[in-house]
Design an enzyme around this catalytic site. Structure first.
Site, PDB file in Angstrom:
ATOM      1  N   GLU A   3       0.380  -4.202  11.903  1.00 52.92           N
ATOM      2  CA  GLU A   3       1.053  -3.799  10.674  1.00 52.92           C
ATOM      3  C   GLU A   3       2.531  -4.192  10.740  1.00 52.92           C
ATOM      4  O   GLU A   3       3.153  -4.471   9.723  1.00 52.92           O
ATOM      5  CB  GLU A   3       0.898  -2.296  10.489  1.00 52.92           C
ATOM      6  N   CYS A  49       6.154   6.121   4.592  1.00 52.16           N
ATOM      7  CA  CYS A  49       4.876   5.436   4.357  1.00 52.16           C
ATOM      8  C   CYS A  49       4.104   6.030   3.182  1.00 52.16           C
ATOM      9  O   CYS A  49       3.131   5.456   2.717  1.00 52.16           O
ATOM     10  CB  CYS A  49       4.007   5.453   5.617  1.00 52.16           C
ATOM     11  N   HIS A  94       5.074   0.398  -0.289  1.00 57.49           N
ATOM     12  CA  HIS A  94       5.745  -0.540   0.612  1.00 57.49           C
ATOM     13  C   HIS A  94       4.758  -1.642   0.990  1.00 57.49           C
ATOM     14  O   HIS A  94       3.570  -1.557   0.697  1.00 57.49           O
ATOM     15  CB  HIS A  94       6.280   0.169   1.867  1.00 57.49           C
ATOM     16  N   HIS A 100       0.834  -1.202   0.000  1.00 54.80           N
ATOM     17  CA  HIS A 100       0.000   0.000   0.000  1.00 54.80           C
ATOM     18  C   HIS A 100       0.864   1.245   0.000  1.00 54.80           C
ATOM     19  O   HIS A 100       2.075   1.186   0.181  1.00 54.80           O
ATOM     20  CB  HIS A 100      -0.988   0.004   1.185  1.00 54.80           C
ATOM     21  N   HIS A 127      -1.840 -10.583  -1.004  1.00 55.92           N
ATOM     22  CA  HIS A 127      -1.158 -10.127  -2.220  1.00 55.92           C
ATOM     23  C   HIS A 127      -1.976  -9.093  -2.997  1.00 55.92           C
ATOM     24  O   HIS A 127      -1.962  -9.062  -4.222  1.00 55.92           O
ATOM     25  CB  HIS A 127      -0.727 -11.312  -3.092  1.00 55.92           C
ATOM     26  N   HIS A 154       3.599  -5.054   3.850  1.00 60.42           N
ATOM     27  CA  HIS A 154       3.596  -5.591   5.210  1.00 60.42           C
ATOM     28  C   HIS A 154       3.100  -7.028   5.177  1.00 60.42           C
ATOM     29  O   HIS A 154       2.327  -7.406   4.301  1.00 60.42           O
ATOM     30  CB  HIS A 154       2.626  -4.825   6.122  1.00 60.42           C
TER      31      HIS A 154
END
EC number: 4.-.-.-
Length: 136
Positions: A126, A24, A28, A15, A75, A30
């Site tokens: 996260e 952010c 990137h 995201h 994904h 997670h």
């Protein structure tokens, strides 16, 4: 409530927090960890067993673990999910999972059961040490 059903799972997604002044704000990813806690005042049947012996079916609760092409979040590029758009913080993702999990659980109930007694808490990590909880 006498019963509380808990389950955890992970999914991997990417995201961008649009407008964020910092790392952010760039693309990137997670490995999100999700914990669902569903409370109920009574037991119910499921699509797989017709006796009143479940709060809910774990299969129904773990929908978000599925690949994005199967309707889950694994994904996915989260910004491509219309309901999230540019707002892909852990807080918004937890609320999104809450809403869709309760909707799926209620859709699986027998006719005449509105699931009014069901209470759901969603926790989304996260990172291994940063989490958000959401419940109503």
């Amino acid at each position: 409530m006498p019963w509380k059903l808990s389950t955890e799972f992970t999914f991997d997604s990417a995201h961008t927090i649009v407008g964020y002044d910092g790392p952010c704000g760039r693309l990137h990813g997670h490995t999100y960890r999700v914990r669902l806690e569903l409370q109920s005042g009574r037991l119910r049947p499921s699509a797989h067993v017709k006796r009143n012996i479940m709060v809910a079916d774990y299969r129904t609760l773990k929908w978000a673990k599925k690949d994005v092409e199967a309707g889950g979040l694994d994904h996915a590029y989260l910004n491509d999910i219309a309901e999230l758009g540019d707002d892909t913080t852990a807080e918004v993702i937890a609320q999104f999972i809450h809403c869709h999990t309760l909707q799926r659980v209620r859709e699986a109930l027998e006719a005449g059961d509105d699931g009014a007694d069901l209470q759901l808490k969603v926790t989304v990590w996260e990172t291994p040490d940063s989490a958000c909880e959401y419940w109503e």
